[in-house]
Design an enzyme around this catalytic site. Structure first.
Site, PDB file in Angstrom:
ATOM      1  N   GLY A 143       0.833  -1.208   0.000  1.00 15.99           N
ATOM      2  CA  GLY A 143       0.000   0.000   0.000  1.00 15.99           C
ATOM      3  C   GLY A 143       0.858   1.244   0.000  1.00 15.99           C
TER       4      GLY A 143
ATOM      5  N   CYS B 141       5.387  -6.227   1.226  1.00 20.37           N
ATOM      6  CA  CYS B 141       5.781  -4.818   1.075  1.00 20.37           C
ATOM      7  C   CYS B 141       5.345  -3.998   2.307  1.00 20.37           C
ATOM      8  CB  CYS B 141       5.203  -4.268  -0.225  1.00 20.37           C
ATOM      9  SG  CYS B 141       5.987  -2.748  -0.733  1.00 20.37           S
ATOM     10  N   TYR B 142       4.322  -3.163   2.197  1.00 24.25           N
ATOM     11  CA  TYR B 142       3.872  -2.419   3.383  1.00 24.25           C
ATOM     12  C   TYR B 142       3.547  -3.400   4.517  1.00 24.25           C
ATOM     13  CZ  TYR B 142       1.129   0.565   6.467  1.00 24.25           C
ATOM     14  OH  TYR B 142       0.653   1.243   7.562  1.00 24.25           O
TER      15      TYR B 142
ATOM     16  N   HIS C  24       6.963  -8.200  -4.510  1.00 24.40           N
ATOM     17  CA  HIS C  24       5.577  -8.598  -4.795  1.00 24.40           C
ATOM     18  C   HIS C  24       5.506  -9.958  -5.503  1.00 24.40           C
ATOM     19  CE1 HIS C  24       3.573  -4.858  -3.610  1.00 24.40           C
ATOM     20  NE2 HIS C  24       4.745  -4.319  -3.891  1.00 24.40           N
TER      21      HIS C  24
ATOM     22  N   GLU D 248       2.849 -11.595  -6.089  1.00 28.29           N
ATOM     23  CA  GLU D 248       1.616 -11.666  -6.867  1.00 28.29           C
ATOM     24  C   GLU D 248       1.782 -11.072  -8.271  1.00 28.29           C
ATOM     25  OE1 GLU D 248       2.384  -9.681  -4.469  1.00 28.29           O
ATOM     26  OE2 GLU D 248       1.284  -7.799  -4.430  1.00 28.29           O
TER      27      GLU D 248
ATOM     28  N   SER E  93     -27.110  -8.993 -22.016  1.00 26.88           N
ATOM     29  CA  SER E  93     -26.373  -8.184 -22.986  1.00 26.88           C
ATOM     30  C   SER E  93     -25.727  -9.057 -24.058  1.00 26.88           C
ATOM     31  CB  SER E  93     -25.291  -7.394 -22.267  1.00 26.88           C
ATOM     32  OG  SER E  93     -24.292  -8.285 -21.804  1.00 26.88           O
ATOM     33  N   GLY E  94     -25.610 -10.344 -23.771  1.00 26.98           N
ATOM     34  CA  GLY E  94     -24.906 -11.212 -24.714  1.00 26.98           C
ATOM     35  C   GLY E  94     -23.456 -11.407 -24.301  1.00 26.98           C
ATOM     36  N   GLY E  95     -23.040 -10.752 -23.209  1.00 28.56           N
ATOM     37  CA  GLY E  95     -21.691 -10.961 -22.683  1.00 28.56           C
ATOM     38  C   GLY E  95     -21.687 -12.155 -21.732  1.00 28.56           C
ATOM     39  N   VAL E  96     -20.495 -12.511 -21.256  1.00 33.25           N
ATOM     40  CA  VAL E  96     -20.375 -13.712 -20.417  1.00 33.25           C
ATOM     41  C   VAL E  96     -21.140 -13.563 -19.098  1.00 33.25           C
ATOM     42  CG1 VAL E  96     -18.746 -15.279 -19.293  1.00 33.25           C
ATOM     43  CG2 VAL E  96     -18.062 -14.041 -21.305  1.00 33.25           C
ATOM     44  N   ASP E  97     -20.969 -12.401 -18.433  1.00 37.74           N
ATOM     45  CA  ASP E  97     -21.515 -12.278 -17.079  1.00 37.74           C
ATOM     46  C   ASP E  97     -23.037 -12.404 -17.048  1.00 37.74           C
ATOM     47  OD1 ASP E  97     -18.902 -11.725 -16.652  1.00 37.74           O
ATOM     48  OD2 ASP E  97     -19.156  -9.581 -16.372  1.00 37.74           O
ATOM     49  N   SER E  98     -23.720 -11.605 -17.877  1.00 40.02           N
ATOM     50  CA  SER E  98     -25.184 -11.663 -17.821  1.00 40.02           C
ATOM     51  C   SER E  98     -25.683 -13.023 -18.331  1.00 40.02           C
ATOM     52  CB  SER E  98     -25.817 -10.504 -18.593  1.00 40.02           C
ATOM     53  OG  SER E  98     -25.497 -10.563 -19.951  1.00 40.02           O
ATOM     54  N   SER E  99     -24.959 -13.635 -19.262  1.00 42.30           N
ATOM     55  CA  SER E  99     -25.384 -14.956 -19.743  1.00 42.30           C
ATOM     56  C   SER E  99     -25.306 -15.987 -18.622  1.00 42.30           C
ATOM     57  CB  SER E  99     -24.493 -15.443 -20.893  1.00 42.30           C
ATOM     58  OG  SER E  99     -24.409 -14.461 -21.877  1.00 42.30           O
TER      59      SER E  99
ATOM     60  N   LYS F 154     -13.541 -12.707 -12.949  1.00 40.31           N
ATOM     61  CA  LYS F 154     -13.964 -12.980 -14.329  1.00 40.31           C
ATOM     62  C   LYS F 154     -13.588 -14.402 -14.792  1.00 40.31           C
ATOM     63  CE  LYS F 154     -15.476 -11.048 -18.222  1.00 40.31           C
ATOM     64  NZ  LYS F 154     -16.620 -10.131 -18.346  1.00 40.31           N
TER      65      LYS F 154
END
Ligand code: XMP
Length: 523
Positions: free
Chosen positions: A62, A89-90, A179, A181, A233-239, A379
């Site tokens: 941070g 780190c922090y 880091h 990550e 919407s036709g995107g992954v999430d709403s599908s 995602k």
């Protein structure tokens, strides 16, 4: 806090966010191990009463410094709970400070970028990490520990900072200045894996197939016999949301698809038939192309475009929702990063670059209760969930697409003619990416139409046409991005194909900027 009732007893790793840009990456790495984790800010962490299910704590990096009088502190008693702790780190500086070590601002300015880490003492945290007692790591710090807390040992150093990695093995407290990550720390994942599996002794408890059944069961229990609407919407999430809710309650789900005319070529038709005929969802299609064109006529300002599209969506959606009697819930595809971003570690909101709009962010004004079955997922986890719901593979791998669609990829005024030109150019670009097996290597690619006309020559005839900009980036989460390195041959091929096949374009350029300083979209 994230934890829904059903998650209460789930064994977990807690990541305390001190404001690093990389905190989400830590959580993703832990989830990649199949281990459940939550990101909490300090306030949320301090509210935890029962630590039984907490099997490890990671303190993120941070921007704060423990060398000032006031800085974000962890309660000292977390060290008494016998829970393994890793400070990054922090986080390392904080552990050192709280336990009696000394930290100062480094003489040299910042240590930023790659450094060579040298092993000083064998540690379980670094098992299989070093090659010949050395490893490349990624640093970004100015403060450094110069006196260790009592009973801590130095386990690795760089040329610039002696106490780059420290441990109190008996109490299972570890700190690292770099880091792990970040992808720049080659093999950084090994460190996170060692901490989670060997030190915290976590077992895999986050398996998407199992979570799917849990989510469906929760939806059933929550919705019972009430009605739900969902904007598709036709995107992954709403599908994925629609498929999950459909599995849970089937007859009481109504999906709404709004055709704005601002999608990619043929995309709307394809998605509609997929949802209606393959997945047998109850979908209502609303054709609003004319409305969107009319309202966007002569609008040049990007923010105005976004606002107009956002409010039209809400209006149409509200009108449609009213037609379904007794609807109680709205299902939407909020993801975990949206939740994390809406609560910052410091309480300050990061300044707004663009007013993002997607169908998921719809109706604050509506009196519907929200159902957000993806709010614990990243995602890539949503994609895995979609896979286990047998979502079409093309849809699963689809690049992200912005809510305002092609409106923000036609710079300046939008006309029906420009939309057609852009759809055709974009279609050639995307189909070529698929044909040459490049599509899956790229986070997001698209064509945009610039409001610049230049002179060209085709078959001895002078042309005066638009310029098409191609953009293709790699990214892990859309927060930062780098240009994709196509070969010159590929770029020439696409440029020729677009100019030969799309009338209205006589010049093609490739955008090589990264994010930052640019953004992924142009408007
Ligand atoms: P920028 O342009 O901010 O985009 O670098 C980051 C990611 O967000 C997507 N994007 C949007 N998504 N509604 C959305 O649903 C929006 O208004 C919107 N604007 C940008 C963009 O495509 C990229 O993936």
């Amino acid at each position: 806090m994230l934890s829904a009732d059903n998650q209460k007893e789930k064994k977990k790793i807690i990541i305390i966010d001190f404001g690093s840009q990389l905190t989400k990456l830590i959580a993703r790495r832990v989830r990649e191990l199949g281990v459940y984790c939550e990101i909490l800010n300090l306030k949320e962490f301090k509210r935890i009463k029962n630590f039984n299910s907490v099997k490890g704590i990671i303190l993120s990096g941070g921007p704060s410094t423990v060398t000032k009088k006031v800085y974000p502190k962890i309660p000292k008693n977390i060290f008494e709970k016998k829970i393994p702790i890793l400070g990054i780190c922090y986080g390392l500086q904080l552990i050192s400070k709280v336990l009696g070590g000394k930290i100062k601002k480094s003489q040299r300015k910042r240590e930023f970028g790659e450094a060579i880490l040298k092993e000083k003492l064998k540690s379980i945290l670094f098992k299989n990490f070093f090659t010949d007692k050395k490893a490349k790591v990624w640093m970004s710090h100015q403060d450094a520990v110069f006196k260790l807390p009592k009973n801590f040992k130095n386990i690795a150093s760089t040329n610039n900072s002696k106490f780059t990695a420290i441990q109190n093995e008996k109490r299972r407290i570890y700190g690292i200045q770099f880091h792990p990550e970040a992808t720049h720390t080659k093999k950084g994942f090994v460190i996170i894996k060692n901490f989670i599996l060997k030190i915290c002794k976590m077992k895999r408890n986050w398996i998407i197939g199992v979570e799917k059944n849990r989510i469906i069961k929760d939806l059933k229990n929550k919705i019972k016999n009430d009605k739900v609407i969902c904007a598709l919407s036709g995107g992954v999430d709403s599908s994925v949301v629609a498929l999950l809710v459909n599995k849970a309650i089937k007859n009481n789900l109504k999906c709404i698809m709004v055709d704005t005319g601002l999608l990619r070529k043929n995309e709307f038709k394809k998605s509609y038939s997929l949802f209606k005929y393959k997945y047998r969802l109850n979908v209502k299609l609303i054709n609003s192309q004319k409305l969107f064109f009319n309202k966007l006529k002569n609008i040049i300002d990007p923010e105005k475009k976004r606002k107009i599209i956002g409010s039209l969506f809400i209006k149409i959606f509200e009108q449609e929702a009213k037609k379904f009697k007794n609807v109680k819930y709205l299902a939407q595809g909020t993801l975990y990063p949206d939740i994390i971003e809406s609560k910052s570690s410091t309480g300050s909101k990061s300044s707004k670059i663009k007013s993002h709009h997607n169908v998921g962010g719809l109706p604050k004004k509506m009196k519907l209760k929200l159902i957000e079955p993806l709010k614990e997922l990243f995602k890539d986890e949503v994609r895995n969930l979609g896979k286990s719901l047998k979502l079409d593979s093309l849809l699963l791998k689809k690049h992200p697409f912005p809510g305002p669609g092609l409106a923000i990829r036609i710079i300046g005024k939008i006309t029906e003619k420009k939309i057609k030109i852009l759809q055709n150019a974009d279609d050639i670009f995307i189909k070529s990416l698929i044909k040459y097996r490049l599509y899956d290597k790229i986070w997001q690619a698209y064509a945009a139409l610039l409001p610049i006309k230049t002179v060209g020559v085709m078959g001895d005839t002078r042309t005066f046409e638009y310029t098409c900009l191609l953009r293709a980036v790699t990214s892990e989460d859309g927060m930062t991005a780098a240009k994709y390195n196509f070969t010159n041959e590929f770029l020439s091929k696409i440029s020729n194909k677009i100019i030969n096949e799309v009338s209205g374009i006589n010049r093609v350029v490739y955008d090589i900027t990264s994010k930052p300083p640019s953004t992924i979209e142009l408007e």
